[in-house]
Design an enzyme around this catalytic site. Structure first.
Site, PDB file in Angstrom:
ATOM      1  N   ARG A  50      15.196  42.312   4.698  1.00 17.10           N
ATOM      2  CA  ARG A  50      15.382  41.237   4.677  1.00 17.10           C
ATOM      3  C   ARG A  50      14.527  40.261   5.255  1.00 17.10           C
ATOM      4  NH1 ARG A  50      19.158  39.110   8.308  1.00 17.10           N
ATOM      5  NH2 ARG A  50      20.305  41.104   8.314  1.00 17.10           N
ATOM      6  N   TYR A 102      16.309  17.212  -9.926  1.00 17.41           N
ATOM      7  CA  TYR A 102      17.029  17.974 -10.325  1.00 17.41           C
ATOM      8  C   TYR A 102      18.458  18.157  -9.919  1.00 17.41           C
ATOM      9  CZ  TYR A 102      18.578  22.981 -11.093  1.00 17.41           C
ATOM     10  OH  TYR A 102      18.994  23.890 -11.534  1.00 17.41           O
ATOM     11  N   ASP A 175       8.841  18.841  -4.899  1.00 17.36           N
ATOM     12  CA  ASP A 175       9.266  19.875  -5.982  1.00 17.36           C
ATOM     13  C   ASP A 175       8.198  19.849  -7.167  1.00 17.36           C
ATOM     14  OD1 ASP A 175      10.296  21.410  -8.041  1.00 17.36           O
ATOM     15  OD2 ASP A 175      12.504  20.637  -7.813  1.00 17.36           O
ATOM     16  N   LYS A 200      11.129  29.137 -13.373  1.00 16.98           N
ATOM     17  CA  LYS A 200      10.521  28.498 -14.412  1.00 16.98           C
ATOM     18  C   LYS A 200       9.186  28.909 -14.929  1.00 16.98           C
ATOM     19  CE  LYS A 200      14.478  26.638 -13.765  1.00 16.98           C
ATOM     20  NZ  LYS A 200      14.672  25.145 -13.250  1.00 16.98           N
TER      21      LYS A 200
HETATM   22  C1  LIG Z   1      15.529  24.866 -12.033  1.00 14.31           C
HETATM   23  C2  LIG Z   1      14.951  23.910 -11.123  1.00 14.31           C
HETATM   24  C3  LIG Z   1      15.183  24.008  -9.681  1.00 14.31           C
HETATM   25  C4  LIG Z   1      16.319  25.003  -9.104  1.00 14.31           C
HETATM   26  O1  LIG Z   1      15.733  26.469  -9.443  1.00 14.31           O
HETATM   27  P1  LIG Z   1      16.593  27.688  -9.760  1.00 14.31           P
HETATM   28  O2  LIG Z   1      15.823  28.723  -9.809  1.00 14.31           O
HETATM   29  O3  LIG Z   1      17.472  27.543 -10.946  1.00 14.31           O
HETATM   30  O4  LIG Z   1      17.639  27.576  -8.348  1.00 14.31           O
HETATM   31  C5  LIG Z   1      14.829  23.006  -8.836  1.00 14.31           C
HETATM   32  N1  LIG Z   1      13.878  21.950  -9.422  1.00 14.31           N
HETATM   33  C6  LIG Z   1      13.603  22.075 -10.592  1.00 14.31           C
HETATM   34  C7  LIG Z   1      12.931  20.715 -10.840  1.00 14.31           C
HETATM   35  C8  LIG Z   1      14.195  22.868 -11.574  1.00 14.31           C
HETATM   36  O5  LIG Z   1      13.756  22.796 -12.624  1.00 14.31           O
END
Ligand SMILES: *Cc1c(COP(=O)(O)O)cnc(C)c1O
Length: 383
Positions: A50, A102, A175, A200
């Site tokens: 962990r 998001y 982000d 992604k």
């Molecule tokens: C998908 C996404 C998230 C969240 O990510 P997860 O891996 O689904 O938890 C956060 N910000 C953006 C811009 C995203 O496309």
């Protein structure tokens, strides 16, 4: 790979070029172990999965290199990465975040984070005066931005946001999931921390869930975030970490191709009689295009949205008629996805009902256009 200042494309293609010392394997082994042996006097390099999973090290080192950061951390998901940053704050701390961002993170900020005593102000991050006004010097600890931001792909000036945050004694987190390190390095523009949903583009194959954070400095705030990850156990599995590194090896050619196709589609769809607006930072008429041009190098990403002239029902019907695009949420995979975003987000969503969100994959640009064209016209050429 011999130590040298190779370009990011080269480093990424070889996953930093590490070779397994015990076998000379050019791909890393997966150590399926939750614990690690100690010496008789209880010394240990690693203690417990962990805290220190060797399966993370290569992907983390590569991400830190690509973003120009001092350290990186893999987490269980993009949401785990984002919420760890906020959970490292303290009750009473104030944060400023975008009105449009998001959706799940926005929901979490307005429910759990608020209930835990974090004060949240949402502003339109395209309006820097509004951001400046929202800052409460001494109380605001964090400014969170997302650029290009879901699902209108609005662009925030990272360098300007960093200046405003720092002037008030706050840190800036970005982000950068949609921009990817291929097009933008927020730390170099003044940000303190970068977050990715590695689910992604970083992984790029729609087959795992992971998140990542990269920090400019290994400071006390970073150590606190790492403690949150450790204490909550917000870590991906070893196999997923391995798959992520494999996916990342093709990051540069993948996202460059996706961005090139997205630009072509945006330009062609802007001429389509059934479409009232195309939202894509790469179009000269798009608000924020000049900022995007300055802070995104070599492309504007693979995400765009279109607004269907005939309204909500026509948008839904278009998504129902596609034959090549896949009707699914998420983004950044090799397959192109189409989504009626307002339906996904549900009541209270600020997203217009006539909007379709498109994640451009690696299919042929002409096929993708033709399929959308037939779906907009109401036929079903492929099905
Ligand atoms: C998908 C996404 C998230 C969240 O990510 P997860 O891996 O689904 O938890 C956060 N910000 C953006 C811009 C995203 O496309």
């Amino acid at each position: 790979m011999q130590e040298r200042d190779w370009r990011p494309e080269s480093l990424t293609a070889q996953g930093l070029g590490w070779v397994d010392a015990s076998t000379q394997a050019i791909n890393p082994p997966i150590h399926m172990s939750s614990t690690f042996l100690r010496t008789p006097d209880y010394g240990t390099e690693r203690a417990y999965i962990r805290d220190q999973n060797p399966a993370f090290e290569q992907a983390e080192a590569l991400l830190a290199k690509l973003e120009g950061g001092a350290a990186a951390a893999l987490l269980a998901s993009g949401m785990a990465a984002a919420t760890s940053v906020f959970m490292a704050l303290k009750p009473g701390d104030h944060v400023v975040a975008p009105q449009l961002m998001y959706w799940s993170l926005r929901n979490w900020l307005l429910t759990y984070a608020t209930e835990w005593g974090i004060e949240v102000t949402l502003v339109d991050m395209r309006d820097l005066a509004a951001l400046r006004q929202a800052m409460r010097p001494g109380k605001t600890q964090l400014v969170w931005i997302e650029t290009p931001g879901n699902p209108l792909w609005s662009v925030t000036d990272i360098a300007a946001a960093a200046r405003i945050a720092h002037a008030a004694g706050a840190r800036l987190a970005v982000d950068s999931t949609v921009a990817t390190p291929v097009f933008t390095q927020p730390l170099k523009l003044g940000a303190d921390i970068v977050m990715h949903s590695a689910t992604k583009y970083l992984n790029g194959h729609s087959d795992l869930c992971a998140g990542a954070l990269v920090t400019k400095e290994k400071d006390a705030a970073w150590e606190r975030i790492i403690q949150v990850r450790y204490q909550l156990g917000a870590i991906p599995g070893s196999v997923d970490a391995w798959l992520l590194l494999r996916g990342m090896r093709s990051l540069f050619p993948r996202v460059r191709q996706q961005a090139a196709t997205a630009l072509t589609l945006a330009q062609r769809l802007a001429q389509h009689p059934a479409i009232s607006d195309v939202l894509y930072p790469g179009l000269p008429g798009f608000p924020g295009h000049e900022i995007a041009k300055a802070q995104m190098q070599g492309g504007f990403g693979g995400m765009l949205s279109v607004r269907v002239k005939a309204g909500t029902e026509a948008a839904k019907a278009t998504a129902a008629r596609v034959g090549l695009w896949q009707r699914a949420t998420s983004l950044g995979g090799t397959e192109s996805l189409i989504e009626h975003r307002a339906s996904i987000e549900g009541p209270g969503s600020p997203v217009p009902g006539d909007l379709l969100r498109l994640s451009v994959g690696l299919e042929d640009a002409g096929d993708l256009y033709d399929d959308l064209d037939q779906a907009l016209k109401g036929g079903n050429a492929l099905g």
